[in-house]
Enzyme design. Structure first.
Site, short mmCIF file in Angstrom:
data_model
loop_
_atom_site.label_atom_id
_atom_site.label_comp_id
_atom_site.label_asym_id
_atom_site.label_seq_id
_atom_site.Cartn_x
_atom_site.Cartn_y
_atom_site.Cartn_z
N CYS A 173 7.53 33.04 -6.31
CA CYS A 173 6.58 33.84 -7.25
C CYS A 173 7.43 34.71 -8.21
O CYS A 173 8.04 35.67 -7.67
CB CYS A 173 5.56 34.60 -6.59
SG CYS A 173 4.62 35.58 -7.40
N ALA B 180 9.72 55.78 -16.79
CA ALA B 180 8.65 55.45 -17.50
C ALA B 180 7.58 54.50 -16.71
O ALA B 180 6.47 54.93 -16.48
CB ALA B 180 8.55 54.83 -18.73
N TYR C 99 13.02 53.10 -16.94
CA TYR C 99 12.69 52.72 -15.27
C TYR C 99 11.76 53.89 -14.94
O TYR C 99 10.72 53.65 -14.26
CB TYR C 99 14.00 52.73 -14.77
CG TYR C 99 13.59 52.59 -13.14
CD1 TYR C 99 13.46 51.46 -12.55
CD2 TYR C 99 13.79 53.68 -12.32
CE1 TYR C 99 13.16 51.35 -11.19
CE2 TYR C 99 13.70 53.70 -10.97
CZ TYR C 99 13.32 52.43 -10.18
OH TYR C 99 13.23 52.42 -8.92
#
Ligand SMILES: NC(=O)C1=CN([C@@H]2O[C@H](COP(=O)(O)OP(=O)(O)OC[C@H]3O[C@@H](n4cnc5c(N)ncnc54)[C@H](O)[C@@H]3O)[C@@H](O)[C@H]2O)C=CC1
Ligand SMILES: CCCCCC(=O)/C=C/C=C\C/C=C\C/C=C\CCCC(=O)O
Length: 252
Positions: A63, A153, A151
């Site tokens: 996934c 944020a 990253y």
């Protein structure tokens, strides 16, 4: 929370912190659906964990959290195989500010997709039994990682998302509790070649400063912290685990 017989879906479960979460949940009697973009390692890990903790307790679902239909299929497969779903752990993440659109799509949009699917499949208002969502963010949400602003944020955003959905309003509506665990520096494969993961190689000095006072902890330590917060975490709570110390609740 008694984890025996509970079913957990974990993203980014083939390595690092997600793998540690999965093994710790199995040790406590839960069944796990390991979801990861990397099917070679994922299948191998599922075989190893199945041999150790019982094959009927472990499932692997390939996934990519940036792909909603694939992610939805992983939820459907998990419920088909285990007949229930109690815990969703949005953990898959990358750190590479050069590929910032992908970084935002995995670290933030991936968590939003996982959260919406968790409500759809576990929400009491949607015919489910309720449950728990745990998001992995980072201590970068509280002490900005200057070397990786984007990253950082994404981690701020995940904490905000969890606090808003964690409010009692949503718990009353859905029976789903939301928590966020924010590890500090942890020894995993998240950094492969730091110079190529910073927006500019000049930011390397900032990376050294960001990490100067941090003691690297093991992913197993973060795995144990997960069990602790699952047991005692109130919905909307934010937990920090860093420097190999016990997890502590962050109160702003
Ligand atoms: N390692 C560290 O120091 C820290 C890590 N974190 C966070 O912990 C989480 C896990 O990171 P680590 O275990 O360190 O990294 P890792 O690189 O060891 O493991 C990440 C896993 O996520 C999978 N993954 C990546 N992109 C994916 C996608 N699109 N869909 C599904 N799976 C995907 C990878 O195949 C890998 O198995 C991330 O959200 C990271 O931001 C937070 C704080 C510190
Ligand atoms: C201080 C901020 C902590 C936030 C950590 C985070 O979110 C991301 C960390 C990324 C990578 C950690 C991976 C491996 C750690 C192993 C060694 C670090 C060595 C540090 C160095 O001097 O380069």
């Amino acid at each position: 929370m008694d984890l025996k017989g509970k079913v957990a879906l974990i993203t980014g479960a083939a390595a690092g912190i997600g793998l540690a979460y999965s093994e710790e949940l199995l040790k406590h009697g839960a069944k796990v659906s390991l979801c990861d973009i990397d099917s070679d390692i994922g299948e191998q890990i599922a075989d190893e964990l199945g041999a150790k903790y019982g094959r009927k307790n472990v499932l692997f679902c390939q996934c990519d959290v940036t792909d909603y239909p694939q992610y939805e299929e992983a939820f459907e497969m998990t419920i088909k195989v285990f007949n229930r779903l109690d815990i969703v752990i949005n953990n898959a993440g990358v750190m590479n500010d050069r590929f910032w659109e992908l970084e935002v799509d995995v670290n933030l949009n991936g968590v939003i997709r996982g959260t919406l699917l968790a409500y759809r499949f576990m929400g009491k208002d949607r015919g489910g039994q309720g449950g728990t969502i745990v998001n992995t963010a980072s201590t970068a949400f509280a002490r900005p990682q200057v070397s990786t602003p984007i990253y950082t944020a994404t981690n701020y955003a995940v904490v905000g998302l969890t606090r808003a959905y964690g409010d009692q309003y949503h718990v009353n509506l859905t029976g789903v509790r939301s928590l966020v665990l924010c590890p500090g520096l942890t020894d995993t494969g998240l950094v492969k070649e730091i110079r190529k993961q910073l927006m500019s190689s000049e930011y390397e000095a900032a990376w050294q400063r960001d990490n100067a006072n941090c003691k690297t902890q093991s992913s197993e330590h973060v795995g144990r912290a997960l069990i602790e917060i699952l047991t005692k975490g109130q919905s909307g709570s934010v937990w920090v685990v860093e420097n190999g110390q016990a997890p502590r609740e962050w109160r702003g």
